[in-house]
Design a protein around this motif. Sequence first.
Motif, mmCIF file in Angstrom:
data_model
loop_
_atom_site.group_PDB
_atom_site.id
_atom_site.type_symbol
_atom_site.label_atom_id
_atom_site.label_comp_id
_atom_site.label_asym_id
_atom_site.label_seq_id
_atom_site.Cartn_x
_atom_site.Cartn_y
_atom_site.Cartn_z
ATOM 1 N N PHE A 1 0.846 -1.191 0.000
ATOM 2 C CA PHE A 1 0.000 0.000 0.000
ATOM 3 C C PHE A 1 0.878 1.236 0.000
ATOM 4 O O PHE A 1 1.982 1.223 0.563
ATOM 5 C CB PHE A 1 -0.855 0.072 1.273
ATOM 6 C CG PHE A 1 -1.974 -0.915 1.348
ATOM 7 C CD1 PHE A 1 -3.128 -0.735 0.601
ATOM 8 C CD2 PHE A 1 -1.895 -2.006 2.197
ATOM 9 C CE1 PHE A 1 -4.179 -1.634 0.686
ATOM 10 C CE2 PHE A 1 -2.939 -2.912 2.296
ATOM 11 C CZ PHE A 1 -4.080 -2.731 1.542
ATOM 12 N N THR A 2 0.362 2.307 -0.591
ATOM 13 C CA THR A 2 0.995 3.616 -0.452
ATOM 14 C C THR A 2 -0.093 4.613 -0.076
ATOM 15 O O THR A 2 -1.291 4.322 -0.166
ATOM 16 C CB THR A 2 1.663 4.094 -1.756
ATOM 17 O OG1 THR A 2 0.661 4.268 -2.765
ATOM 18 C CG2 THR A 2 2.740 3.139 -2.230
ATOM 19 N N ASP A 3 0.367 5.796 0.308
ATOM 20 C CA ASP A 3 -0.586 6.882 0.466
ATOM 21 C C ASP A 3 -0.783 7.523 -0.911
ATOM 22 O O ASP A 3 -0.254 7.039 -1.923
ATOM 23 C CB ASP A 3 -0.129 7.885 1.529
ATOM 24 C CG ASP A 3 1.114 8.683 1.146
ATOM 25 O OD1 ASP A 3 1.686 8.487 0.040
ATOM 26 O OD2 ASP A 3 1.539 9.505 1.971
ATOM 27 N N GLU A 4 -1.531 8.580 -0.957
ATOM 28 C CA GLU A 4 -1.831 9.216 -2.243
ATOM 29 C C GLU A 4 -0.608 9.878 -2.880
ATOM 30 O O GLU A 4 -0.624 10.211 -4.062
ATOM 31 C CB GLU A 4 -2.968 10.212 -2.071
ATOM 32 C CG GLU A 4 -4.272 9.504 -1.731
ATOM 33 C CD GLU A 4 -5.419 10.452 -1.457
ATOM 34 O OE1 GLU A 4 -6.454 10.318 -2.137
ATOM 35 O OE2 GLU A 4 -5.276 11.321 -0.569
ATOM 36 N N ASP A 5 0.463 10.052 -2.093
ATOM 37 C CA ASP A 5 1.706 10.622 -2.617
ATOM 38 C C ASP A 5 2.735 9.543 -2.951
ATOM 39 O O ASP A 5 3.925 9.842 -3.095
ATOM 40 C CB ASP A 5 2.299 11.613 -1.606
ATOM 41 C CG ASP A 5 1.417 12.833 -1.435
ATOM 42 O OD1 ASP A 5 0.844 13.315 -2.437
ATOM 43 O OD2 ASP A 5 1.286 13.293 -0.278
ATOM 44 N N THR B 1 -6.182 6.799 1.212
ATOM 45 C CA THR B 1 -6.347 8.208 1.584
ATOM 46 C C THR B 1 -5.838 8.399 3.014
ATOM 47 O O THR B 1 -5.698 7.431 3.782
ATOM 48 C CB THR B 1 -7.816 8.637 1.512
ATOM 49 O OG1 THR B 1 -8.543 7.913 2.521
ATOM 50 C CG2 THR B 1 -8.410 8.388 0.128
ATOM 51 N N ALA B 2 -5.615 9.642 3.385
ATOM 52 C CA ALA B 2 -5.200 9.951 4.757
ATOM 53 C C ALA B 2 -6.254 9.459 5.750
ATOM 54 O O ALA B 2 -5.919 8.944 6.823
ATOM 55 C CB ALA B 2 -4.956 11.448 4.905
ATOM 56 N N THR B 3 -7.523 9.569 5.391
ATOM 57 C CA THR B 3 -8.598 9.096 6.270
ATOM 58 C C THR B 3 -8.526 7.581 6.442
ATOM 59 O O THR B 3 -8.679 7.068 7.554
ATOM 60 C CB THR B 3 -9.972 9.511 5.703
ATOM 61 O OG1 THR B 3 -10.001 10.943 5.607
ATOM 62 C CG2 THR B 3 -11.107 9.024 6.569
ATOM 63 N N GLN B 4 -8.302 6.848 5.362
ATOM 64 C CA GLN B 4 -8.176 5.390 5.462
ATOM 65 C C GLN B 4 -6.984 4.998 6.336
ATOM 66 O O GLN B 4 -7.081 4.087 7.153
ATOM 67 C CB GLN B 4 -8.013 4.765 4.074
ATOM 68 C CG GLN B 4 -9.274 4.782 3.245
ATOM 69 C CD GLN B 4 -9.004 4.297 1.834
ATOM 70 O OE1 GLN B 4 -8.150 4.835 1.123
ATOM 71 N NE2 GLN B 4 -9.734 3.261 1.428
ATOM 72 N N ILE B 5 -5.876 5.701 6.178
ATOM 73 C CA ILE B 5 -4.675 5.388 6.963
ATOM 74 C C ILE B 5 -4.921 5.672 8.439
ATOM 75 O O ILE B 5 -4.584 4.851 9.308
ATOM 76 C CB ILE B 5 -3.450 6.150 6.424
ATOM 77 C CG1 ILE B 5 -3.109 5.640 5.018
ATOM 78 C CG2 ILE B 5 -2.255 6.005 7.365
ATOM 79 C CD1 ILE B 5 -2.122 6.488 4.251
ATOM 80 N N ARG B 6 -5.540 6.794 8.756
ATOM 81 C CA ARG B 6 -5.860 7.113 10.155
ATOM 82 C C ARG B 6 -6.822 6.097 10.750
ATOM 83 O O ARG B 6 -6.821 5.860 11.949
ATOM 84 C CB ARG B 6 -6.457 8.520 10.264
ATOM 85 C CG ARG B 6 -5.434 9.624 10.227
ATOM 86 C CD ARG B 6 -6.029 10.964 10.630
ATOM 87 N NE ARG B 6 -7.192 11.355 9.829
ATOM 88 C CZ ARG B 6 -7.149 11.985 8.656
ATOM 89 N NH1 ARG B 6 -5.978 12.326 8.145
ATOM 90 N NH2 ARG B 6 -8.244 12.286 8.003
ATOM 91 N N GLY B 7 -7.647 5.467 9.919
ATOM 92 C CA GLY B 7 -8.633 4.495 10.380
ATOM 93 C C GLY B 7 -8.096 3.093 10.601
ATOM 94 O O GLY B 7 -8.819 2.223 11.092
ATOM 95 N N ILE B 8 -6.823 2.854 10.272
ATOM 96 C CA ILE B 8 -6.252 1.521 10.463
ATOM 97 C C ILE B 8 -6.135 1.231 11.959
ATOM 98 O O ILE B 8 -5.557 2.012 12.713
ATOM 99 C CB ILE B 8 -4.875 1.396 9.779
ATOM 100 C CG1 ILE B 8 -5.048 1.444 8.253
ATOM 101 C CG2 ILE B 8 -4.158 0.119 10.209
ATOM 102 C CD1 ILE B 8 -3.753 1.472 7.471
ATOM 103 N N ALA B 9 -6.693 0.113 12.347
ATOM 104 C CA ALA B 9 -6.625 -0.342 13.737
ATOM 105 C C ALA B 9 -5.743 -1.580 13.783
ATOM 106 O O ALA B 9 -6.183 -2.669 13.435
ATOM 107 C CB ALA B 9 -8.025 -0.656 14.252
ATOM 108 N N VAL B 10 -4.493 -1.402 14.195
ATOM 109 C CA VAL B 10 -3.566 -2.537 14.236
ATOM 110 C C VAL B 10 -3.919 -3.476 15.375
ATOM 111 O O VAL B 10 -4.533 -3.071 16.368
ATOM 112 C CB VAL B 10 -2.098 -2.068 14.371
ATOM 113 C CG1 VAL B 10 -1.650 -1.291 13.149
ATOM 114 C CG2 VAL B 10 -1.886 -1.265 15.631
ATOM 115 N N GLN B 11 -3.540 -4.729 15.215
ATOM 116 C CA GLN B 11 -3.720 -5.738 16.258
ATOM 117 C C GLN B 11 -2.498 -5.672 17.177
ATOM 118 O O GLN B 11 -1.384 -5.985 16.744
ATOM 119 C CB GLN B 11 -3.854 -7.117 15.628
ATOM 120 C CG GLN B 11 -5.036 -7.261 14.689
ATOM 121 C CD GLN B 11 -6.353 -6.974 15.404
ATOM 122 O OE1 GLN B 11 -6.622 -7.517 16.452
ATOM 123 N NE2 GLN B 11 -7.160 -6.090 14.835
#
Length: 174
Positions: free
Chosen positions: A32-36, A114-124
């Motif tokens: 995965f990458t961010d939008e940049d 997106t930045a929103t998707q990345i902020r929403g990642i909940a790691v185990q």
Amino acid sequence: MGGPSDGRTGWLPPEQYAETVLKATAFACFYFTDEDERPLQLHSVYSPAHPWQLVGGTMDPGERPWQTAVRECQEETGITPAGPPRLLATVYGLPGAEWPYSTIGCVFDGGRLTATQIRGIAVQPEEHDEVRVLPLAAWEALMPRRDFERLSALTEARRTGTAAYVDNWDWGDD
């Protein structure tokens, strides 16, 4: 049905032949990458030898690579990648001191988050304690040489549209 000849008695029964061939574990993951176009990785709490990891993991019996990558991604991030599968690389490693089997892996393109998707990642927390997105060059100081070479190959495969073959991800000293 059997395997190659033993040179004396003809074909070996499948169960005997199976004992003579390579043993390997398999994994599947996403790049995965961010939008940049900055790669995203997860920080491992259990693997100091490979502190930064792609989203993914080891195949379970009966799974195919794409199924493994999707399952692991859901477990590790809460994200369900959409298909169709786009293979970015095949990764191979020889056995060594850290692991007694060869390792074969498929790395799929997870796309741009997106930045929103990345902020929403909940790691185990039993597996990872951080999600990080950095420019490719910044990753080099944070990971073993071979891990960085693999990440670089994935970045190039995404950029060019040509799948990479990484065959130096061995289980030995880095």
